[in-house]
Write an enzyme that holds these catalytic residues in place. Sequence first.
Site, PDB file in Angstrom:
ATOM      1  N   GLU A   1       0.923  -1.262   0.488  1.00 56.69           N
ATOM      2  CA  GLU A   1       0.157  -0.090  -0.347  1.00 56.69           C
ATOM      3  C   GLU A   1       0.922   1.125   0.680  1.00 56.69           C
ATOM      4  OE1 GLU A   1      -3.316  -0.229   3.266  1.00 56.69           O
ATOM      5  OE2 GLU A   1      -3.690  -1.598   2.386  1.00 56.69           O
TER       6      GLU A   1
ATOM      7  N   TYR B   1     -13.503  -7.872  -4.779  1.00 53.03           N
ATOM      8  CA  TYR B   1     -14.945  -7.416  -3.752  1.00 53.03           C
ATOM      9  C   TYR B   1     -15.770  -7.293  -4.527  1.00 53.03           C
ATOM     10  CZ  TYR B   1     -10.967  -6.599  -0.323  1.00 53.03           C
ATOM     11  OH  TYR B   1      -9.523  -6.288   0.484  1.00 53.03           O
TER      12      TYR B   1
ATOM     13  N   GLY C   1      -5.377 -15.743  -5.968  1.00 52.77           N
ATOM     14  CA  GLY C   1      -5.499 -16.401  -6.804  1.00 52.77           C
ATOM     15  C   GLY C   1      -6.174 -17.701  -6.290  1.00 52.77           C
TER      16      GLY C   1
ATOM     17  N   GLU D   1     -10.061  -4.563   9.406  1.00 50.70           N
ATOM     18  CA  GLU D   1      -9.032  -3.750   9.736  1.00 50.70           C
ATOM     19  C   GLU D   1      -7.843  -4.662   8.375  1.00 50.70           C
ATOM     20  OE1 GLU D   1      -6.784  -0.447  10.653  1.00 50.70           O
ATOM     21  OE2 GLU D   1      -8.793  -0.657  10.853  1.00 50.70           O
TER      22      GLU D   1
ATOM     23  N   VAL E   1      -2.757 -11.484   1.123  1.00 47.97           N
ATOM     24  CA  VAL E   1      -3.252 -12.911   1.360  1.00 47.97           C
ATOM     25  C   VAL E   1      -1.379 -12.831  -0.011  1.00 47.97           C
ATOM     26  CG1 VAL E   1      -2.782 -15.160  -0.802  1.00 47.97           C
ATOM     27  CG2 VAL E   1      -4.856 -13.924   0.970  1.00 47.97           C
TER      28      VAL E   1
END
Length: 161
Positions: free
Chosen positions: A24, A132, A94, A84, A88
């Site tokens: 991130e 998502y 996948g 939170e 993976v």
Amino acid sequence: MIRIATPDDIPVLHALVRELAAYEKALDEVVASEDQLAEALFGDRPAAYAHVATADDGSGEVIGFALWFLNFSTWRGVHGIYLEDLYVRPERRGGGHGKALLTELARICVERGYERLEWSVLDWNAPSIAFYESLGARPQDEWTVYRLTDGALASLGGGTP
């Protein structure tokens, strides 16, 4: 493949948190120690919970995790789960581990009568957003997240900034 984290998982959980932060582009913001993570998850008054995904090869290697805590909806009158972190390792993506982690949290919600499973995702993270949404999750476009930290939090709370 999915199990509740144990105190023995703290070193790998901490490493995974750091990997997620690097992904991130915020590794320099991680200041939490293994001891703090252990206290939050396994102390006298746990504030958070974690599940881990393990490799399918029988090795037991932890390859991902979901760290969550309870929130509460005044509109619905019941708890929910706030996710939170979900992560993976890239080389293991996948394989269904992320979906399995979310499925477990959804199962907990249903079992306990919680009516929401919520999380935040960075707006540039297109692969996660697509994942998502493939599960039926929808963005809350009308809401903006606000945060107080560091000096602003100390100043508002009466501490020294």
